[in-house]
Scaffold this active site. Structure first.
Site: not given
Ligand code: AR6
Length: 168
Positions: A22, A31-32, A119
């Site tokens: 973010n 993932v973050d 997101y």
């Molecule tokens: N390895 C690979 N992919 C993953 C993992 C992992 N360990 N964990 C989740 N995913 P998201 P966004 C996938 O929500 O939508 C955070 O709080 C998950 O299944 O992580 O860009 C940040 O700080 C999904 O397909 O990221 C921001 O505030 C993808 O990663 C916000 O979330 C992205 O999901 C960003 O939201």
């Protein structure tokens, strides 16, 4: 070469993994959160010095305790129905991450599906954006990994990739 892998991105042994961060760059969920937990608290200390990151832009940090040497943090758009520059911002995330990677000698890189979690970016459309930029940069990297977190997402990438390849 573009590979679709189903894995926790924090386990990948590549030159760089990309983080779906973010604008604060100070960590979050998804993932973050996984990347900050695996890299160790020194990542957040380092990120504090970067003054955040705008949506669509990308910034590099070391990987600290990760097997990956670098982390490229990018901020995806929040999906607001598609009429708020979401596609161009998501395209910019992938492009700017690749450009930061090239400037830092990265040859192997893994991306999560940026913006498709919290997101809310529709997965099929996000996959098409990701793959179209990956194809543009394919020749300049040894490995580009689309890292999916479950089999359904991996299947989406695999079939989209097959469709593009059959048109090439
Ligand atoms: N390895 C690979 N992919 C993953 C993992 C992992 N360990 N964990 C989740 N995913 P998201 P966004 C996938 O929500 O939508 C955070 O709080 C998950 O299944 O992580 O860009 C940040 O700080 C999904 O397909 O990221 C921001 O505030 C993808 O990663 C916000 O979330 C992205 O999901 C960003 O939201």
């Amino acid at each position: 070469m573009i590979e679709v892998v189903c894995a926790d991105i924090t386990t990948l042994e590549v030159d760089a993994i990309v983080n779906a961060a973010n604008t604060t760059l100070l960590g979050g969920g998804g993932v973050d959160g996984a990347i900050h937990a695996a890299a160790g608290p020194v990542l957040q200390d380092y990120c504090r010095t970067l003054n955040g990151c705008r949506t669509g832009e990308a910034k590099l940090t070391p990987g600290f305790d990760l097997p990956a040497r670098h982390i490229i943090h990018t901020v995806g758009p929040v999906w607001k129905g598609g009429g708020h520059y979401e596609k161009s911002l998501l395209t910019a995330c992938y492009k700017n991450s690749f450009e930061v990677a090239l400037r830092n000698g990265v040859r192997t890189i893994a991306f999560p599906a940026i913006s498709t979690g919290v997101y809310g970016y529709p997965k099929q459309q996000a996959t098409e954006v990701a793959l179209s930029v990956m194809l543009d940069y394919e020749d300049r990297f040894a490995r580009i990994i689309a890292c999916c977190f479950n089999d359904r997402d991996a299947e989406l990438y695999r079939s989209a990739l097959l469709a593009v390849r059959s048109r090439q």
